[in-house]
Design an enzyme around this catalytic site. Structure first.
Site, PDB file in Angstrom:
ATOM      1  N   TYR A  86       3.048  23.209   9.167  1.00 25.64           N
ATOM      2  CA  TYR A  86       2.564  22.296  10.382  1.00 25.64           C
ATOM      3  C   TYR A  86       2.913  20.842  10.223  1.00 25.64           C
ATOM      4  O   TYR A  86       3.041  20.430   8.861  1.00 25.64           O
ATOM      5  CB  TYR A  86       1.711  22.602  10.938  1.00 25.64           C
ATOM      6  CG  TYR A  86       0.293  22.112  10.291  1.00 25.64           C
ATOM      7  CD1 TYR A  86      -0.195  22.678   8.944  1.00 25.64           C
ATOM      8  CD2 TYR A  86      -0.489  21.046  10.697  1.00 25.64           C
ATOM      9  CE1 TYR A  86      -1.058  22.068   8.233  1.00 25.64           C
ATOM     10  CE2 TYR A  86      -1.507  20.630  10.041  1.00 25.64           C
ATOM     11  CZ  TYR A  86      -1.872  21.066   8.572  1.00 25.64           C
ATOM     12  OH  TYR A  86      -2.994  20.419   8.128  1.00 25.64           O
TER      13      TYR A  86
ATOM     14  N   LYS B  95       2.580  21.480   3.310  1.00 22.14           N
ATOM     15  CA  LYS B  95       1.522  21.483   4.423  1.00 22.14           C
ATOM     16  C   LYS B  95       1.623  22.803   5.311  1.00 22.14           C
ATOM     17  O   LYS B  95       2.300  23.111   6.248  1.00 22.14           O
ATOM     18  CB  LYS B  95       1.992  20.445   5.536  1.00 22.14           C
ATOM     19  CG  LYS B  95       0.830  19.647   6.201  1.00 22.14           C
ATOM     20  CD  LYS B  95       1.031  18.407   6.899  1.00 22.14           C
ATOM     21  CE  LYS B  95      -0.318  17.893   7.706  1.00 22.14           C
ATOM     22  NZ  LYS B  95      -1.552  17.369   6.774  1.00 22.14           N
TER      23      LYS B  95
ATOM     24  N   GLU C 215      -7.957  15.159  -3.686  1.00 23.06           N
ATOM     25  CA  GLU C 215      -7.819  14.509  -2.479  1.00 23.06           C
ATOM     26  C   GLU C 215      -8.893  15.218  -1.516  1.00 23.06           C
ATOM     27  O   GLU C 215      -9.943  15.744  -1.975  1.00 23.06           O
ATOM     28  CB  GLU C 215      -6.596  14.971  -1.756  1.00 23.06           C
ATOM     29  CG  GLU C 215      -6.147  16.502  -1.552  1.00 23.06           C
ATOM     30  CD  GLU C 215      -4.908  16.715  -0.711  1.00 23.06           C
ATOM     31  OE1 GLU C 215      -4.566  15.921  -0.075  1.00 23.06           O
ATOM     32  OE2 GLU C 215      -4.395  17.855  -1.015  1.00 23.06           O
TER      33      GLU C 215
ATOM     34  N   LEU D  93      -1.423  16.949  -1.089  1.00 29.01           N
ATOM     35  CA  LEU D  93      -0.440  16.855  -0.135  1.00 29.01           C
ATOM     36  C   LEU D  93       0.014  15.153   0.218  1.00 29.01           C
ATOM     37  O   LEU D  93      -1.092  14.442   0.224  1.00 29.01           O
ATOM     38  CB  LEU D  93      -0.905  17.384   1.512  1.00 29.01           C
ATOM     39  CG  LEU D  93      -0.106  17.504   2.581  1.00 29.01           C
ATOM     40  CD1 LEU D  93       0.158  16.179   3.287  1.00 29.01           C
ATOM     41  CD2 LEU D  93       0.950  18.308   2.369  1.00 29.01           C
TER      42      LEU D  93
HETATM   43  C1  LIG Z   1      -2.032  16.328   6.295  1.00 28.64           C
HETATM   44  C2  LIG Z   1      -2.967  16.087   5.118  1.00 28.64           C
HETATM   45  C3  LIG Z   1      -3.250  14.845   4.511  1.00 28.64           C
HETATM   46  C4  LIG Z   1      -3.023  13.485   5.002  1.00 28.64           C
HETATM   47  O1  LIG Z   1      -1.476  13.262   5.546  1.00 28.64           O
HETATM   48  P1  LIG Z   1      -1.019  12.364   6.602  1.00 28.64           P
HETATM   49  O2  LIG Z   1       0.455  12.580   6.655  1.00 28.64           O
HETATM   50  O3  LIG Z   1      -1.454  10.956   6.332  1.00 28.64           O
HETATM   51  O4  LIG Z   1      -1.762  12.823   7.866  1.00 28.64           O
HETATM   52  C5  LIG Z   1      -3.878  14.885   3.223  1.00 28.64           C
HETATM   53  N1  LIG Z   1      -4.446  16.092   2.820  1.00 28.64           N
HETATM   54  C6  LIG Z   1      -4.002  17.357   3.468  1.00 28.64           C
HETATM   55  C7  LIG Z   1      -4.580  18.520   2.635  1.00 28.64           C
HETATM   56  C8  LIG Z   1      -3.225  17.432   4.748  1.00 28.64           C
HETATM   57  O5  LIG Z   1      -3.241  18.396   4.965  1.00 28.64           O
END
Ligand SMILES: *Cc1c(COP(=O)(O)O)cnc(C)c1O
Length: 283
Positions: free
Chosen positions: A31, A144, A176, A200
């Site tokens: 996604y 993702k 993260e 990610l």
């Molecule tokens: C989507 C997400 C992010 C942030 O990504 P953006 O592209 O900046 O929205 C960070 N960590 C995880 C685990 C995510 O799913």
């Protein structure tokens, strides 16, 4: 509300997800969330590229092109008259009798919709509380994936403790957040986990690295240890929906002064400038 369902725009009530959709049964899919500012998508190319990469990594072949998807997103935004909000778009592997293995000719199923969203201004201004948690996710955090069980469990735990996010720690290193990237500031230098299978690679993260360069803020893509986390001057999180939010307490203890720091403020300001020009042009 109109939605995008398998390439067509229709009323939400007309779309239907099969009970044997593998996204529903296995979380077998990927996604994206794209931000809309003043009716326009922000960094849509980067998001669409990442979506295609995620799909490719799990072996989903897409029958549509990136530019067509971008076009459909724009149509959906128009249809739903979204000014401040976002687009959620997911691809599941497809519909088939429930078995773990799948046939190659399975048809991917796609769903997209828009939502309204206000900037989390209160959090951005005052900062938020976070907790630490062990990172017990799988080892392909670079995808993702729809499979967000551990992220969900951990965000819920944070929420129940009155915290906004959980800072994940794997083998003693900060990776993260559950749905954001984490940045630490120590002696004026910013640290964030390098890009590999353990995080990610956020689009917001990439924007921020670019900002650090432009604003001459020293930074290093280096994971900090759990021990170092206890003595950082500033901590902040970044994502599409959060933008940049200061973390002012961690497990109930003040981070640095317990107030949003100067580096965080500078980064927040620079990020706002990036998203403003689209608004000016339109008015
Ligand atoms: C989507 C997400 C992010 C942030 O990504 P953006 O592209 O900046 O929205 C960070 N960590 C995880 C685990 C995510 O799913």
């Amino acid at each position: 509300m109109k939605v995008l369902w398998n390439g067509s725009i229709m009323d939400r009530s007309e779309s239907k997800v099969d009970i044997e959709d593998r996204g529903y049964q296995f979380g077998d899919g990927v996604y994206e969330v794209i931000r809309i500012y003043n009716g326009e998508m922000f960094a849509q190319k980067e998001h669409i590229d990442r979506l295609f990469n995620s799909a490719n990594e799990i072996g989903i072949e897409l029958a549509f092109e990136k530019k067509d998807l971008e076009q459909q997103f724009n149509e959906l935004i128009q249809e739903n008259q979204v000014s401040e909000g976002g687009i959620y778009f997911q691809i599941s592997r497809g519909v088939a009798p429930r078995k773990h293995q799948y046939k190659k000719d399975i048809q991917p199923q796609t769903v997209g919709y828009t939502f309204s969203l206000k900037k989390p201004e209160e959090e951005q201004t005052n900062g938020v509380a976070a907790i630490t948690a062990q990172d017990m996710r799988w080892l392909r955090c670079d995808i993702k994936s729809l499979n967000l069980l551990y992220n969900v469990m951990t965000k819920q735990k944070a929420s129940e403790q009155g915290a906004f996010e959980a800072v994940l720690i794997r083998d003693g290193y900060v990776t993260e957040g559950t749905s954001s990237n984490i940045f630490a500031v120590k002696d004026g230098e910013v640290y964030t986990h390098p890009v590999n299978h353990l995080i990610l690679n956020g689009i917001t993260r990439r924007e921020l690295l670019n900002i650090f360069e432009n604003e001459h803020i020293p930074f290093e893509e280096k994971a900090i240890t759990e021990e170092e986390l206890g003595s950082v001057d500033e901590l902040f999180m970044a994502s599409t929906t959060a933008e940049v939010i200061p973390i002012i307490t961690l497990d109930g203890k003040d981070v640095g002064s317990g107030k949003p720091g100067n580096v965080t403020r500078k980064v927040q300001e620079a990020f706002q400038k990036r998203i403003v020009p689209a608004n000016i042009v339109k008015q």
